[in-house]
Design a protein around this motif. Sequence first.
Motif, PDB file in Angstrom:
ATOM      1  N   MET A  49      16.726  -3.742  42.713  1.00 50.58           N
ATOM      2  CA  MET A  49      17.956  -3.744  41.928  1.00 50.58           C
ATOM      3  C   MET A  49      17.963  -2.617  40.901  1.00 50.58           C
ATOM      4  O   MET A  49      19.008  -2.022  40.616  1.00 50.58           O
ATOM      5  CB  MET A  49      18.142  -5.101  41.258  1.00 50.58           C
ATOM      6  N   ALA A  50      16.792  -2.307  40.344  1.00 50.48           N
ATOM      7  CA  ALA A  50      16.711  -1.255  39.326  1.00 50.48           C
ATOM      8  C   ALA A  50      17.017   0.121  39.901  1.00 50.48           C
ATOM      9  O   ALA A  50      17.413   1.031  39.157  1.00 50.48           O
ATOM     10  CB  ALA A  50      15.322  -1.261  38.688  1.00 50.48           C
ATOM     11  N   ARG A  51      16.853   0.287  41.215  1.00 54.64           N
ATOM     12  CA  ARG A  51      17.132   1.602  41.828  1.00 54.64           C
ATOM     13  C   ARG A  51      18.618   1.912  41.876  1.00 54.64           C
ATOM     14  O   ARG A  51      19.014   3.030  42.206  1.00 54.64           O
ATOM     15  CB  ARG A  51      16.522   1.655  43.229  1.00 54.64           C
ATOM     16  N   ASP A  52      19.471   0.938  41.604  1.00 52.63           N
ATOM     17  CA  ASP A  52      20.896   1.170  41.373  1.00 52.63           C
ATOM     18  C   ASP A  52      21.655   1.690  42.602  1.00 52.63           C
ATOM     19  O   ASP A  52      22.428   2.637  42.500  1.00 52.63           O
ATOM     20  CB  ASP A  52      21.044   2.157  40.200  1.00 52.63           C
ATOM     21  N   PRO A  53      21.468   1.097  43.792  1.00 50.54           N
ATOM     22  CA  PRO A  53      22.184   1.617  44.963  1.00 50.54           C
ATOM     23  C   PRO A  53      23.695   1.459  44.885  1.00 50.54           C
ATOM     24  O   PRO A  53      24.427   2.213  45.532  1.00 50.54           O
ATOM     25  CB  PRO A  53      21.597   0.809  46.127  1.00 50.54           C
ATOM     26  N   LEU A  54      24.191   0.520  44.093  1.00 47.57           N
ATOM     27  CA  LEU A  54      25.644   0.315  43.975  1.00 47.57           C
ATOM     28  C   LEU A  54      26.234   1.026  42.763  1.00 47.57           C
ATOM     29  O   LEU A  54      27.441   0.950  42.536  1.00 47.57           O
ATOM     30  CB  LEU A  54      25.960  -1.187  43.896  1.00 47.57           C
ATOM     31  N   GLY A  55      25.380   1.688  41.979  1.00 47.01           N
ATOM     32  CA  GLY A  55      25.876   2.346  40.777  1.00 47.01           C
ATOM     33  C   GLY A  55      26.024   1.369  39.619  1.00 47.01           C
ATOM     34  O   GLY A  55      25.852   0.163  39.771  1.00 47.01           O
ATOM     35  N   THR A  56      26.358   1.915  38.469  1.00 45.31           N
ATOM     36  CA  THR A  56      26.529   1.109  37.259  1.00 45.31           C
ATOM     37  C   THR A  56      27.962   1.255  36.769  1.00 45.31           C
ATOM     38  O   THR A  56      28.393   2.348  36.388  1.00 45.31           O
ATOM     39  CB  THR A  56      25.547   1.558  36.160  1.00 45.31           C
ATOM     40  N   ALA A  57      28.696   0.180  36.812  1.00 46.99           N
ATOM     41  CA  ALA A  57      30.091   0.206  36.364  1.00 46.99           C
ATOM     42  C   ALA A  57      30.146   0.405  34.851  1.00 46.99           C
ATOM     43  O   ALA A  57      29.277  -0.080  34.121  1.00 46.99           O
ATOM     44  CB  ALA A  57      30.789  -1.087  36.748  1.00 46.99           C
ATOM     45  N   PRO A  58      31.158   1.117  34.348  1.00 47.82           N
ATOM     46  CA  PRO A  58      31.222   1.393  32.912  1.00 47.82           C
ATOM     47  C   PRO A  58      31.362   0.143  32.042  1.00 47.82           C
ATOM     48  O   PRO A  58      31.012   0.172  30.860  1.00 47.82           O
ATOM     49  CB  PRO A  58      32.451   2.304  32.778  1.00 47.82           C
ATOM     50  N   ASP A  59      31.855  -0.956  32.621  1.00 51.00           N
ATOM     51  CA  ASP A  59      32.038  -2.168  31.813  1.00 51.00           C
ATOM     52  C   ASP A  59      30.910  -3.176  32.000  1.00 51.00           C
ATOM     53  O   ASP A  59      31.022  -4.329  31.570  1.00 51.00           O
ATOM     54  CB  ASP A  59      33.378  -2.823  32.135  1.00 51.00           C
ATOM     55  N   LEU A  60      29.810  -2.763  32.660  1.00 54.01           N
ATOM     56  CA  LEU A  60      28.676  -3.665  32.869  1.00 54.01           C
ATOM     57  C   LEU A  60      27.427  -3.100  32.197  1.00 54.01           C
ATOM     58  O   LEU A  60      27.286  -1.885  32.058  1.00 54.01           O
ATOM     59  CB  LEU A  60      28.421  -3.878  34.365  1.00 54.01           C
ATOM     60  N   PRO A  61      26.493  -3.975  31.806  1.00 56.11           N
ATOM     61  CA  PRO A  61      25.334  -3.528  31.032  1.00 56.11           C
ATOM     62  C   PRO A  61      24.180  -2.993  31.860  1.00 56.11           C
ATOM     63  O   PRO A  61      23.149  -2.580  31.305  1.00 56.11           O
ATOM     64  CB  PRO A  61      24.904  -4.808  30.298  1.00 56.11           C
ATOM     65  N   GLY A  62      24.322  -2.980  33.186  1.00 54.45           N
ATOM     66  CA  GLY A  62      23.243  -2.491  34.041  1.00 54.45           C
ATOM     67  C   GLY A  62      23.741  -2.286  35.453  1.00 54.45           C
ATOM     68  O   GLY A  62      24.929  -2.476  35.740  1.00 54.45           O
ATOM     69  N   PRO A  63      22.852  -1.885  36.364  1.00 55.98           N
ATOM     70  CA  PRO A  63      23.260  -1.644  37.753  1.00 55.98           C
ATOM     71  C   PRO A  63      23.947  -2.850  38.378  1.00 55.98           C
ATOM     72  O   PRO A  63      23.523  -3.998  38.188  1.00 55.98           O
ATOM     73  CB  PRO A  63      21.927  -1.350  38.452  1.00 55.98           C
TER      74      PRO A  63
END
Length: 295
Positions: free
Chosen positions: A130-144
């Motif tokens: 999950m930390a590798r962020d394959p879906l990206g990080t949305a601007p309104d969320l605190p993490g990937p």
Amino acid sequence: MPAVSVVIATRNRCAGLERTLRALHREADPPPVIVADNGSSDGTAGMLATAYPHVRHLPLGRNLGAVARNHGAAAAGTAYVAFADDDSWWAPGALARAARHLDAAPRLALVAARTLVGPRERLDPMSASMARDPLGTAPDLPGPSVLGFLACAAVVRRDAFLACGGFDPVVFFMGEEARVALDLRAAGHGLAYCDDVVAHHHPQPNPAAEAAKRLLALRNRALTAWMRRPVRVAVEATRDVLATARPAAWPLLGRLPRALARRRCVPAEVEFELALLAAAEHGGRAIIERPARGD
């Protein structure tokens, strides 16, 4: 008033439950705790009454599997619910950090914690993924952004969790998180991995049970696919059971009518995100087209 309650599902693991409760009560201001008891007969009720009378004991009378957590969440009087098992607990300060993330992000329905396993505190492989962020990080969320989680290391927005139906009686146990994640995402909620929210997981080694768990995981992956994924995906998951886990085939067929009765495919955008995750798992070589709006 506390922002987070802890719901612990248990069955005949009194010693492990007591260890979890001791760890939770190391907090300066311990959270309210609800023990959803799947019909324990090993003295769990007596231990709670004697050592933890302030902990709410919710005796369910029989083994409901993961669905026990739904009953605990429904009984909670807080906006957020953190799940734990009788072999896991939350690090000091973790629940307060999770509550701050949920307060600050109205779309956020689930915080997936960084999970440290065993006395050596190795990072759980799912947390690393999950930390590798394959879906990206949305601007309104605190993490990937994520589309999965470990039940014993998740904090949910109670109303959103209950509205999506909670954990599923068809799946029962092992891989029960998948359908919840899909339904939360399909409802427009965000799910995020938060590295600063930490859970500890100390499963007891049980080599004899590992093979049974693998069979359950394959069976439940197929059942979840029949409930929420396109037919081609569900057929492929069923073929996997027949090819590699034939003892799970009859239990799968026995539960299939109930799975089909709950069938509701996720939106195309969520299926696209699942394809991105699958591509990342296999080295990112697939070419995937984002669906047009309204698909």
